[in-house]
Design a protein around this motif. Structure first.
Motif, short mmCIF file in Angstrom:
data_model
loop_
_atom_site.label_atom_id
_atom_site.label_comp_id
_atom_site.label_asym_id
_atom_site.label_seq_id
_atom_site.Cartn_x
_atom_site.Cartn_y
_atom_site.Cartn_z
N PRO A 14 -47.07 26.51 6.08
CA PRO A 14 -47.78 25.67 5.13
C PRO A 14 -47.95 24.21 5.54
CG PRO A 14 -46.23 27.09 3.99
CD PRO A 14 -45.96 27.25 5.46
N ASN A 15 -46.99 23.64 6.25
CA ASN A 15 -47.05 22.23 6.61
C ASN A 15 -47.01 22.05 8.12
OD1 ASN A 15 -47.10 21.38 3.95
ND2 ASN A 15 -44.89 21.18 3.82
N PRO A 16 -47.66 20.98 8.63
CA PRO A 16 -47.52 20.66 10.06
C PRO A 16 -46.12 20.15 10.35
CG PRO A 16 -48.72 18.92 8.94
CD PRO A 16 -48.53 20.02 7.94
N ILE A 17 -45.70 20.26 11.59
CA ILE A 17 -44.38 19.82 12.00
C ILE A 17 -44.53 18.55 12.83
CG2 ILE A 17 -42.33 20.38 13.36
CD1 ILE A 17 -42.82 23.30 12.77
N ARG A 18 -43.69 17.55 12.55
CA ARG A 18 -43.64 16.33 13.36
C ARG A 18 -42.43 16.41 14.28
NH1 ARG A 18 -42.47 11.65 11.23
NH2 ARG A 18 -41.50 12.52 9.35
N TYR A 19 -42.61 15.95 15.50
CA TYR A 19 -41.55 15.93 16.48
C TYR A 19 -41.26 14.48 16.88
CZ TYR A 19 -42.90 20.85 17.21
OH TYR A 19 -43.19 22.17 17.04
N TYR A 20 -40.00 14.11 16.93
CA TYR A 20 -39.66 12.78 17.42
C TYR A 20 -38.22 12.78 17.95
CZ TYR A 20 -37.65 12.41 12.67
OH TYR A 20 -36.96 12.63 11.51
#
Length: 241
Positions: A14-20
């Motif tokens: 359902p949601n995009p994933i952020r990577y950091y």
């Protein structure tokens, strides 16, 4: 491996994933900023796919409410190499991925020092607080701040109560508490600021067990009210006496 890297990737979730990055030995996957069962389900699905991932340099995978922190050996794999590998594996997650999570019951003797305060704060009787707390099925969203402490979501908002302004210096093991719209159980004696509404005779953390923590992320939990006599009997049994 600078700290400026931050990327987003849309996957079949359902949601995009952020990577950091987090320092130079960990990468964080963030699924959103809202505490919800839907987001936590996303976390669990990705964790399920990563649990058997044999990536060289991978040290540990730590899930939380809406994030997964992956610790790695920077001498074996770089941030960019791990990021690329993660993006590829996450893209291939099947829609029907299953994650482990057992249903467990925790008996509670509702005698907590803050039970009356929680009732008064919400304009309820103590009996109503007990009923509203023991009715839902909760989800264990994460384990912290001490070994085996379960942060559980799914509590009825009608009994939501803020943490204490001044934490207690000592809360005994087995204390069941409320903080905001969360509930949890203290697995060991420790300071804490949650509103204590009861106690369980079960040991939530025991180093002599193969799996020391009774609860794991993804478990579903039901609280079962018990009497004082039942509490004493089960406590005695739990202590092996």
């Amino acid at each position: 491996m600078g700290s400026s890297h931050e990327q987003s990737l849309s996957i079949a979730l359902p949601n995009p994933i952020r990577y950091y990055p987090m320092g130079d030995q960990a990468i964080v996957l963030s699924f959103g900023d809202t505490l919800s069962e839907a987001l936590n389900t996303q976390v669990r699905k990705v964790v399920a796919c990563l649990e058997n991932w044999s990536q060289p340099g991978l040290i540990e995978c730590v899930p939380a409410y809406t994030t997964i922190t992956i610790y790695y050996d920077p001498l074996t794999i770089t941030y960019q190499e791990l990021l690329s590998a993660l993006q590829m594996i996450v893209q291939d997650i099947p829609e029907d991925t299953e994650y482990k999570g057992l249903k467990k019951e925790i008996p509670v003797y509702y005698n907590g020092a803050d039970l009356a305060y929680v009732a008064q704060y919400n304009g309820l009787t103590e009996e109503e607080v007990i009923r509203l707390h023991s009715t839902p099925e909760y989800r264990v969203y994460m384990i912290g701040f001490v070994p085996g402490f379960p942060y559980m979501g799914g509590m009825d908002s009608r009994i939501a109560t803020p943490r204490k302004e001044v934490p207690r210096l000592k809360i005994e093991a087995g204390a069941v508490g409320i903080a905001g719209e969360q509930t949890g159980v203290y697995p060991i004696e420790t300071p804490g600021g949650w509103q204590i509404i009861g106690h369980t005779p079960q040991q939530l953390f025991d180093l002599t067990r193969e799996s020391p923590s009774l609860l794991e992320v993804g478990d579903r939990v039901c609280f079962v009210p018990i009497s004082y006599d039942e509490f004493v009997q089960q406590k005695t049994k739990s202590n092996g006496h």
